[in-house]
Design an enzyme around this catalytic site. Structure first.
Site, short mmCIF file in Angstrom:
data_model
loop_
_atom_site.label_atom_id
_atom_site.label_comp_id
_atom_site.label_asym_id
_atom_site.label_seq_id
_atom_site.Cartn_x
_atom_site.Cartn_y
_atom_site.Cartn_z
N ASP A 273 23.78 -64.33 -5.14
CA ASP A 273 24.31 -64.64 -3.76
C ASP A 273 25.40 -65.85 -3.64
O ASP A 273 25.57 -66.34 -4.61
CB ASP A 273 23.27 -65.68 -2.69
CG ASP A 273 23.39 -66.00 -1.78
OD1 ASP A 273 23.42 -65.17 -1.07
OD2 ASP A 273 23.73 -67.42 -1.01
N GLU A 310 27.84 -61.39 -5.04
CA GLU A 310 27.60 -60.44 -3.68
C GLU A 310 29.08 -61.58 -3.59
O GLU A 310 29.18 -62.81 -3.45
CB GLU A 310 26.86 -60.98 -2.25
CG GLU A 310 27.43 -61.83 -1.37
CD GLU A 310 26.97 -62.06 -0.29
OE1 GLU A 310 26.49 -62.21 0.96
OE2 GLU A 310 26.43 -63.17 -0.92
#
Length: 625
Positions: A273, A310
């Site tokens: 993330d 990401e």
């Protein structure tokens, strides 16, 4: 109750963090707590004195307990004061403030010894949230859904974060025990069973992990050690200490966590993330060290393991090897792909959508992987990105919906509530037939009606109010004026649960069959291994031609983003071309194809396109001359 025999001993620094079994009734404990001279292990279920731990020069505290059974609960007491759960707890049955539990993962009967993973170029991801995907919201409840997902044509289930968070409702990005599966989702053994059964169906499983911050409630890491630094700030507060004093041990904690999920739960990939919110100025960045460690594990286990980042930086270094100064990630989410499609379909121009809106943005993203490679960004008010030249299409994971782009809208509205049926099919076509690695967001394939809203269940009232205020501030850049659903309300969570029955009714049933047909077409022709990619723009018609070569065929895909009919004068490469798919066909509940199925074209052609439609032409390379 019989109490365990306790011993204190010196264990090596690389003893696994947390509590791990030495034998059926013997456990070793290791915790990094350099702030404390003394740490004791307390077993609430056993009536006896606490077990003192031995401290080494790095601040690790070690102990061994004999004659203690799996399932026993324990806490660490810090310098005779507070009792806290284990930072590397394997399970928190009573939540983030309760005791940790001893979990023995060694005896699970894995049946996937022949499983070797799936190459990224052959992959199709399916992102889902465990708590809202089924009425039960558990790992076990996912298992009956595996056949439907395999039949759809996806290859990899991606779980949103499952690390223990406060309460029972959360997206997962507020996790505070990185090693512990969320207790409301089920036990660690239930998670093992889910992954094992997925592999038996030929499906890989990826896990979303969060190494840029921890959640606010139940986060006791700072009481143990300097896990955080004031040197950097993140959107969530102080940053994790990846490059300051004592950062070697912080890195060890998170790298060991990654290897734990991959080895003990057999996950096939980790989605990392927001790597752009990890601040690390060291010569050997944390993510490079992580990728090297995962690569070594992959080699040892003999199966493919992927790391997917990401990142909104459009920085090629994320995908370059660690040997050449990069992070060594195998893939990266491409926001530019999503934003290009979304603006063409919805005409939204607020927030970061201000940087997109033309067919040129989509065409160049299809050729390169992202659009912004050094150009000026109006939204950022500076130049953005660098060149992705030389990267493979399989380095980019793309989507037209995901948890962020849906859930971070004020009402959590999906694309199906913003555009019509023809536009949904067009979005599916450009995503699933692209040369990149496609990703679906749960329910997208049948136009799920339920919104996906932001939900929490914090027990701290002040924190809950702060979260609600923060959500309202987040939407100002987009000009959304609707009332923000209360993240703390249980109704916000329940209204986000899927209704799989929709997939058996029209028009949802047709859309699911549409997705399934496109995915089978993608797999049959190995579009993820395309050897050449080119685009031709028709700006006046808001259309583009994507040409892919995947031996032994070449494909010309014409995508049309106008809400009215257009006529294009198309010059295809020499040789006969056959139209093999038309999204406007009546069989797909469309307005009707203007070109009869299996029409053979050669050379210059006039094509009449229906609104928001696409046509796929195929050419056998053996007959192209």
């Amino acid at each position: 109750m019989r109490h365990p025999s306790m011993t204190t001993c010196h264990l090596p620094d690389q003893t696994p963090l947390g509590a791990s079994p030495l034998s059926d009734n013997s456990w070793q404990f290791s915790v990094w707590a350099p702030f404390h001279n003394r740490v004791d292990v307390h077993f609430p279920d056993y009536q006896r004195p606490a077990l003192p731990m031995q401290r080494n020069h790095l601040g690790y505290h070690h102990a061994v307990a004999n004659e203690i059974s799996p399932g026993a609960k324990y806490l660490y007491q810090l310098d005779g004061s507070h009792k806290r759960p284990d930072p590397a707890s394997r399970f928190q049955p009573e939540g983030v403030h309760g005791p940790s539990q001893l979990i023995d993962l060694r005896n699970f009967a894995w049946t996937d010894s022949n499983w070797q993973g799936i190459p990224l170029e052959n992959s199709v991801f399916y992102e889902l949230h465990v708590g809202t995907f089924t009425p039960e919201g558990t790992f076990s409840a996912l298992i009956p859904q595996l056949d439907q997902l395999a039949d759809l044509g996806i290859t990899t289930i991606e779980l949103m974060p499952i690390a223990q968070f406060s309460g029972t409702r959360n997206w997962g990005y507020d996790g505070v025990y990185p090693f512990a599966p969320q207790n409301s989702y089920g036990s660690p053994h239930a998670l093992q069973q889910f992954v094992n059964d997925a592999h038996a169906k030929g499906l890989a499983v990826a896990l979303d992990v969060v190494y840029n911050h921890l959640g606010p409630e139940g986060n006791y890491l700072s009481e143990y050690a300097p896990y955080f630094t004031e040197h950097y700030k993140t959107p969530w507060g102080t940053a994790i200490n990846f490059d300051g004093p004592h950062s070697d041990e912080v890195r060890r904690f998170f790298i060991e966590n990654a290897l734990y999920w991959l080895e003990h739960f057999h996950f096939d990939a980790l989605r990392l993330d927001a790597v752009h919110s990890v601040y690390d100025a060291s010569a050997y960045p944390f993510f490079a060290e992580l990728s090297d460690s995962v690569s070594a594990l992959s080699h040892r286990l003999g199966r493919k393991i992927h790391l997917i980042a990401e990142s909104d930086l459009n920085n090629v270094n994320v995908l370059r090897s660690s040997q050449t100064g990069g992070y060594g990630m195998d893939g990266q989410w491409s926001d530019d792909f999503h934003h290009s499609i979304h603006t063409l379909l919805t005409k939204e121009t607020s927030g970061y959508y201000a940087d997109f809106g033309s067919i040129h943005h989509l065409a160049k993203t299809l050729e390169n992987g992202w659009y912004y490679s050094g150009q000026y960004s109006k939204y950022r008010q500076r130049r953005h990105g660098n060149s992705p030249s030389g990267l493979r299409p399989s380095n980019f994971v793309v989507c037209n919906q995901n948890h962020d782009q849906v859930g971070n809208r004020v009402l959590g509205d999906r694309l199906a509530s913003l555009v019509d049926f023809e536009a949904l099919k067009l979005a599916a076509g450009i995503t699933l037939l692209s040369p990149f690695v496609p990703m679906l967001f749960m329910g997208e394939e049948y136009a799920e009606k339920a919104a996906f809203q932001y939900f929490t269940s914090h027990t701290d009232t002040n924190l809950a109010q702060a979260v609600t205020r923060g959500r309202a501030e987040e939407f100002r850049a987009f000009g959304w004026t609707a009332a923000v659903p209360d993240p703390q309300a249980e109704s916000t969570f329940t209204s986000s649960k899927l209704n799989h029955h929709l997939a058996t009714t029209e028009p949802h049933k047709t859309l699911r069959r549409f997705y399934q047909t496109l995915l089978h077409f993608r797999h049959r022709h190995s579009l993820g291994t395309a050897t050449s990619i080119a685009t031709t723009e028709f700006d006046h018609a808001s259309a583009l031609l994507l040409t892919l070569t995947s031996i032994p065929c070449r494909f010309a895909m014409l995508f049309h983003f106008r809400d009215e009919q257009s006529t294009l004068h198309l010059q295809l490469p020499p040789g006969p071309w056959t139209n093999v798919f038309d999204s406007a066909a009546v069989s797909w509940r469309g307005p009707g194809a203007n070109l009869p199925a299996q029409t053979i074209l050669d050379g210059a052609t006039e094509i009449h396109l229906q609104p928001y439609s696409f046509i796929v032409f195929e050419q056998s390379l053996s007959t192209s001359e």
